[in-house]
Design an enzyme around this catalytic site. Sequence first.
Site, PDB file in Angstrom:
ATOM      1  N   HIS A  18       0.841  -1.204   0.000  1.00  0.00           N
ATOM      2  CA  HIS A  18       0.000   0.000   0.000  1.00  0.00           C
ATOM      3  C   HIS A  18       0.874   1.251   0.000  1.00  0.00           C
ATOM      4  O   HIS A  18       0.659   2.180  -0.801  1.00  0.00           O
ATOM      5  CB  HIS A  18      -0.912  -0.015   1.233  1.00  0.00           C
ATOM      6  N   GLU A  19       1.861   1.268   0.882  1.00  0.00           N
ATOM      7  CA  GLU A  19       2.763   2.426   0.955  1.00  0.00           C
ATOM      8  C   GLU A  19       3.612   2.548  -0.309  1.00  0.00           C
ATOM      9  O   GLU A  19       3.932   3.656  -0.747  1.00  0.00           O
ATOM     10  CB  GLU A  19       3.656   2.320   2.195  1.00  0.00           C
ATOM     11  N   HIS A  22       1.737   4.534  -2.819  1.00  0.00           N
ATOM     12  CA  HIS A  22       1.896   5.976  -2.606  1.00  0.00           C
ATOM     13  C   HIS A  22       3.266   6.445  -3.109  1.00  0.00           C
ATOM     14  O   HIS A  22       3.381   7.494  -3.750  1.00  0.00           O
ATOM     15  CB  HIS A  22       1.767   6.312  -1.117  1.00  0.00           C
TER      16      HIS A  22
END
Length: 361
Positions: A18-19, A22
């Site tokens: 998920h990170e 980003h």
Amino acid sequence: MLYILIAILMFGVLIALHEFGHFAAAKLCGVKVNEFSIGMGPQVLHTAKGETDYSLRLLPIGGFCAMEGEEEGASTDPRAFPNRPWWQRLIILLGGVFMNFLTGFLIILCLYSANDAFYEPVIADFQPGGQAQTQGIQLGDRIHAVNGHRVYLTEDISFFLGRRGEAKADLVLSRNGKKVELKDFELSVMTNSDGSRWLGLGITTTRVENSLPQVLKTAWLKSVDYVRMVWYSLSELIRGAVGLREMSGPVGIVDMVGQVGEQGAEAAQEAGMSRFLGALLNILSFVSFIAINLAVMNLLPIPALDGGQILFMAINGIYTAATRRKLDPKYLNYVTAAGFACLMALMLLVTVSDILKKFGV
């Protein structure tokens, strides 16, 4: 203990991905990233490349992507996150959600690629003892909807029949490009090989041989189905149809990992396969659902989640258009901190509930 380690690793990998979503979006949009870390806690490994520090930390429970100006919100650097155009900030915020959804989709795609065939919700035959043929269903009809819910996959039929729990159902069929509605369709009492009975349509569906287009299509529809399942669960929670006891936190999910692993191992043993392989495949299927679940949950307009930041960004845009001024970023930090505290409190309550359920309380 093994399943506990698997659950920790599962969440760690999904949060790190998920990170990374980003991070990749930030780099593509030219935003300065100060640090990208896999894991949390003390640093184990560290290297610097260009303007970004890359680190591996001790605790395998996720990671973070620290962008310039994201925390303090007062950076004068034109490449700071708050100073980028709104559409770039939106892409970056959605990057994590996209990565979780993509992870779930790719896992499903890999699992489905090993299938010999798939079944589509198209009528292939009528089961003995059923009443489908006498109530307007014809061979070749596609089940388009059950009780007002769109049917994408064959398993959707039994799922939506079971949700109402009645002996009748409303069907929509697709026949020669036209929709045919069947109201109050009487379900048939079907008998399994072990003697158990269930209510169904009394039909068999069409087998489609494995091919790359079919695998891609079915994996996509399964991913969409998972998204829909999460929304249904949320709607039931909001309506009060389910309560705290039905929610699962980390402890409950560890138990689920163990259950799906054991179910896969037993099924594999009965089929003459490796227990380890059966458990692994079942757990991977569960991980795909959790990945897509995380994607959907992160879109909720709750402070501390990506959806909450997107909502605040929209509010800020409206405020700026009306007053020609920007909201002070400290307010976002206050709201985010409050939202995070509430989420942690809810997680604590759910965890306590999981522990009580585990001990039969």
